[in-house]
Design a protein around this motif. Structure first.
Motif, PDB file in Angstrom:
ATOM      1  N   ARG A 165      57.076  17.607  43.051  1.00 18.68           N
ATOM      2  CA  ARG A 165      55.505  16.982  42.735  1.00 18.68           C
ATOM      3  C   ARG A 165      56.145  15.670  41.310  1.00 18.68           C
ATOM      4  O   ARG A 165      55.094  15.294  41.140  1.00 18.68           O
ATOM      5  CB  ARG A 165      54.614  17.899  42.015  1.00 18.68           C
ATOM      6  CG  ARG A 165      54.575  18.476  42.795  1.00 18.68           C
ATOM      7  CD  ARG A 165      53.031  20.172  42.742  1.00 18.68           C
ATOM      8  NE  ARG A 165      53.306  20.325  42.087  1.00 18.68           N
ATOM      9  CZ  ARG A 165      53.953  21.826  41.786  1.00 18.68           C
ATOM     10  NH1 ARG A 165      54.751  22.638  43.025  1.00 18.68           N
ATOM     11  NH2 ARG A 165      53.486  22.639  40.886  1.00 18.68           N
ATOM     12  N   LEU A 166      56.674  15.912  40.051  1.00 16.02           N
ATOM     13  CA  LEU A 166      56.286  15.452  38.608  1.00 16.02           C
ATOM     14  C   LEU A 166      57.362  13.632  39.350  1.00 16.02           C
ATOM     15  O   LEU A 166      57.147  13.162  38.577  1.00 16.02           O
ATOM     16  CB  LEU A 166      57.323  16.066  38.534  1.00 16.02           C
ATOM     17  CG  LEU A 166      56.902  17.067  36.662  1.00 16.02           C
ATOM     18  CD1 LEU A 166      57.666  17.684  36.163  1.00 16.02           C
ATOM     19  CD2 LEU A 166      55.540  16.632  36.785  1.00 16.02           C
ATOM     20  N   ALA A 167      57.983  13.616  40.519  1.00 15.83           N
ATOM     21  CA  ALA A 167      59.095  12.012  40.713  1.00 15.83           C
ATOM     22  C   ALA A 167      57.921  10.666  40.793  1.00 15.83           C
ATOM     23  O   ALA A 167      57.172  11.370  41.142  1.00 15.83           O
ATOM     24  CB  ALA A 167      59.610  12.331  42.299  1.00 15.83           C
ATOM     25  N   GLY A 168      58.061   9.950  39.838  1.00 16.40           N
ATOM     26  CA  GLY A 168      57.404   9.234  39.273  1.00 16.40           C
ATOM     27  C   GLY A 168      56.892   9.125  38.289  1.00 16.40           C
ATOM     28  O   GLY A 168      57.106   7.855  37.951  1.00 16.40           O
ATOM     29  N   ARG A 169      56.086  10.070  37.385  1.00 15.00           N
ATOM     30  CA  ARG A 169      56.213  10.339  36.446  1.00 15.00           C
ATOM     31  C   ARG A 169      56.800   9.859  34.932  1.00 15.00           C
ATOM     32  O   ARG A 169      58.127  10.176  35.874  1.00 15.00           O
ATOM     33  CB  ARG A 169      55.171  11.211  36.255  1.00 15.00           C
ATOM     34  CG  ARG A 169      54.007  11.501  37.000  1.00 15.00           C
ATOM     35  CD  ARG A 169      53.093  13.653  37.004  1.00 15.00           C
ATOM     36  NE  ARG A 169      52.909  13.137  36.083  1.00 15.00           N
ATOM     37  CZ  ARG A 169      51.092  12.806  35.158  1.00 15.00           C
ATOM     38  NH1 ARG A 169      50.921  11.831  36.532  1.00 15.00           N
ATOM     39  NH2 ARG A 169      51.115  12.860  34.237  1.00 15.00           N
ATOM     40  N   GLY A 173      61.170   9.789  20.863  1.00 17.54           N
ATOM     41  CA  GLY A 173      61.590   8.741  21.164  1.00 17.54           C
ATOM     42  C   GLY A 173      62.675   8.454  22.833  1.00 17.54           C
ATOM     43  O   GLY A 173      62.422   6.974  22.791  1.00 17.54           O
ATOM     44  N   ILE A 174      62.744   9.508  23.314  1.00 15.21           N
ATOM     45  CA  ILE A 174      63.693   9.003  24.478  1.00 15.21           C
ATOM     46  C   ILE A 174      62.800   9.178  25.562  1.00 15.21           C
ATOM     47  O   ILE A 174      62.174  10.019  25.910  1.00 15.21           O
ATOM     48  CB  ILE A 174      64.786  10.052  25.358  1.00 15.21           C
ATOM     49  CG1 ILE A 174      66.069  10.034  23.364  1.00 15.21           C
ATOM     50  CG2 ILE A 174      65.888   9.870  26.449  1.00 15.21           C
ATOM     51  CD1 ILE A 174      66.686  11.751  23.808  1.00 15.21           C
ATOM     52  N   ARG A 175      63.036   7.729  26.158  1.00 18.80           N
ATOM     53  CA  ARG A 175      61.888   7.805  27.490  1.00 18.80           C
ATOM     54  C   ARG A 175      62.565   8.534  28.893  1.00 18.80           C
ATOM     55  O   ARG A 175      64.115   7.930  29.209  1.00 18.80           O
ATOM     56  CB  ARG A 175      62.070   6.240  27.750  1.00 18.80           C
ATOM     57  CG  ARG A 175      61.008   5.703  26.734  1.00 18.80           C
ATOM     58  CD  ARG A 175      60.761   4.016  27.450  1.00 18.80           C
ATOM     59  NE  ARG A 175      59.783   3.735  25.964  1.00 18.80           N
ATOM     60  CZ  ARG A 175      58.572   3.651  26.052  1.00 18.80           C
ATOM     61  NH1 ARG A 175      57.977   4.518  26.878  1.00 18.80           N
ATOM     62  NH2 ARG A 175      57.933   2.858  24.765  1.00 18.80           N
ATOM     63  N   PHE A 176      62.260   9.077  29.581  1.00 20.58           N
ATOM     64  CA  PHE A 176      62.525   9.427  30.847  1.00 20.58           C
ATOM     65  C   PHE A 176      61.668   8.904  32.166  1.00 20.58           C
ATOM     66  O   PHE A 176      60.872   9.244  31.911  1.00 20.58           O
ATOM     67  CB  PHE A 176      62.532  11.078  31.079  1.00 20.58           C
ATOM     68  CG  PHE A 176      63.332  12.059  29.860  1.00 20.58           C
ATOM     69  CD1 PHE A 176      65.040  11.885  29.597  1.00 20.58           C
ATOM     70  CD2 PHE A 176      62.990  12.144  28.956  1.00 20.58           C
ATOM     71  CE1 PHE A 176      65.757  12.262  28.907  1.00 20.58           C
ATOM     72  CE2 PHE A 176      63.864  12.317  27.675  1.00 20.58           C
ATOM     73  CZ  PHE A 176      64.989  13.204  27.552  1.00 20.58           C
ATOM     74  N   GLU A 177      61.818   8.845  33.114  1.00 16.89           N
ATOM     75  CA  GLU A 177      61.348   9.113  34.615  1.00 16.89           C
ATOM     76  C   GLU A 177      61.067  10.286  35.432  1.00 16.89           C
ATOM     77  O   GLU A 177      62.734  10.513  35.690  1.00 16.89           O
ATOM     78  CB  GLU A 177      62.282   8.025  35.637  1.00 16.89           C
ATOM     79  CG  GLU A 177      61.358   7.681  36.724  1.00 16.89           C
ATOM     80  CD  GLU A 177      61.003   6.510  37.645  1.00 16.89           C
ATOM     81  OE1 GLU A 177      60.920   6.438  39.064  1.00 16.89           O
ATOM     82  OE2 GLU A 177      62.244   5.404  36.516  1.00 16.89           O
ATOM     83  N   MET A 178      60.731  10.717  35.863  1.00 17.74           N
ATOM     84  CA  MET A 178      60.961  11.966  36.330  1.00 17.74           C
ATOM     85  C   MET A 178      60.877  12.676  38.216  1.00 17.74           C
ATOM     86  O   MET A 178      61.044  11.627  38.367  1.00 17.74           O
ATOM     87  CB  MET A 178      60.304  13.166  35.939  1.00 17.74           C
ATOM     88  CG  MET A 178      59.587  12.856  34.403  1.00 17.74           C
ATOM     89  SD  MET A 178      60.903  14.503  33.791  1.00 17.74           S
ATOM     90  CE  MET A 178      60.371  15.701  33.596  1.00 17.74           C
ATOM     91  N   PRO A 179      62.052  13.382  38.059  1.00 13.40           N
ATOM     92  CA  PRO A 179      62.754  14.234  37.684  1.00 13.40           C
ATOM     93  C   PRO A 179      63.966  14.099  36.569  1.00 13.40           C
ATOM     94  O   PRO A 179      64.022  12.592  36.735  1.00 13.40           O
ATOM     95  CB  PRO A 179      63.160  15.554  38.550  1.00 13.40           C
ATOM     96  CG  PRO A 179      63.047  14.671  39.359  1.00 13.40           C
ATOM     97  CD  PRO A 179      61.914  12.884  39.551  1.00 13.40           C
ATOM     98  N   ILE A 180      64.656  14.692  35.888  1.00 13.10           N
ATOM     99  CA  ILE A 180      65.290  14.070  35.380  1.00 13.10           C
ATOM    100  C   ILE A 180      66.971  14.562  36.118  1.00 13.10           C
ATOM    101  O   ILE A 180      66.923  15.283  36.070  1.00 13.10           O
ATOM    102  CB  ILE A 180      65.716  14.943  33.762  1.00 13.10           C
ATOM    103  CG1 ILE A 180      63.862  14.667  32.570  1.00 13.10           C
ATOM    104  CG2 ILE A 180      66.615  14.498  33.354  1.00 13.10           C
ATOM    105  CD1 ILE A 180      63.934  15.915  32.184  1.00 13.10           C
TER     106      ILE A 180
END
Length: 294
Positions: A9-13, A19-26
């Motif tokens: 459900r988090l995909a794309g958030r 300070g580290i940027r993540f695009e979900m999922p990790i």
């Protein structure tokens, strides 16, 4: 074991943590990995695990040393190698009976206690240690796919700490899709995180010569020499490619002792100053004829 629905459900958030940027999922993609499992003295292994609620998983009367190396090629924080030295374990008030934790993993909190976890890049240390409490530190690592062997060497301070060689299988035929729990000690707490991965595995079981483990004489490695490691692996395997997801949910508990701790352990002061460099250290000083060693 499928990836939890929450991660899908988090995909794309997007997230910004420390300070580290993540695009979900990790997640990671197209990442080869090797693994080997060796029989060890379970009582000696228990002495390497802090607190009183994580216990060595016993296969009959012996414990298990699990060495896993992943060459992460596609991730949110760039390419890096992760070299895990761990003890198969259970989590609970009492040690689990032999064998059953392999079948009832949730019931017994089956996973691995990560004893050491060198990685290639500074940003991997900052994220893995600062967020999930993993015992990451930067070291010289490699991941070599040779003609006969797949191998990874771990050097620190210009000295060989460990090298694991897995005999290259003729094919990767076994589909694997499962989750694993990692238990780590950081900030005086026991940290539990979960990873889910899939890929096709070339596997050998109880086969002499299917893997070889070399441990250096650096003082950091001295505790491993107490484990009575059987040189014949219980299992050894190679994934030509894996895909994985690291859960953004984790748990932690205070580590306790019968007596007041004499001194503080490593805490957030070790990760706060770190930057986000993806640069690697110089590669390990590997012997040119390593593939031909007996």
């Amino acid at each position: 074991m499928a990836v939890p629905a929450r991660q899908l459900r988090l995909a794309g958030r997007h997230a910004l943590v420390d300070g580290i940027r993540f695009e979900m999922p990790i997640n990671s993609e197209r990442s080869p990995a090797l693994m080997a499992v060796f029989s060890i003295d379970a009582d000696a292994a228990r002495r390497l695990i802090p607190g009183n609620e994580v216990h060595p998983l016993r296969l009959w009367k012996r414990g298990l040393l699990v060495v896993t190396v992943i060459d992460y090629r596609v991730t949110d924080i760039g390419q890096y190698i992760e070299y895990s030295i761990a003890i198969a374990c259970t989590h609970g008030r009492r040690p689990a009976p032999p064998l059953l934790p392999g079948l009832l993993m949730k019931t017994f909190g089956t996973g691995q206690y990560v004893w050491d976890l060198p990685v290639s890049s500074e940003v991997s240390v900052k994220g893995g240690k600062g967020i999930w409490g993993m015992p990451k530190h930067q070291a010289s690592l490699d991941f070599v796919i040779g003609r006969q062997w797949v191998s990874s060497q771990y050097d620190l301070d210009g000295r060989m700490m460990m090298r694991i060689d897995v005999r290259k299988p003729s094919s990767a035929w076994l589909p694997v899709n499962l989750g694993a729990a990692n238990y780590c000690a950081f900030r005086g707490m026991l940290m539990k995180s979960n990873i889910y991965f899939k890929g096709k595995l070339g596997l050998s079981l109880f086969r002499p010569g299917s893997a070889r483990l070399l441990i250096g004489d650096h003082p950091r490695m001295a505790p491993l020499w107490t484990l009575d490691i059987d040189p014949t692996p219980i299992a050894a395997g190679f994934f030509p490619s894996t895909a994985g997801v690291l859960d953004d949910h984790f748990e932690c508990w205070f580590l306790t002792d019968p007596q007041p701790p004499a001194q503080a352990v490593q805490g957030l002061e070790t990760t706060h100053p770190l930057g986000q460099s993806q640069q690697w250290l110089a590669p390990p000083a590997r012997a040119a004829n390593w593939e031909f060693e007996s």
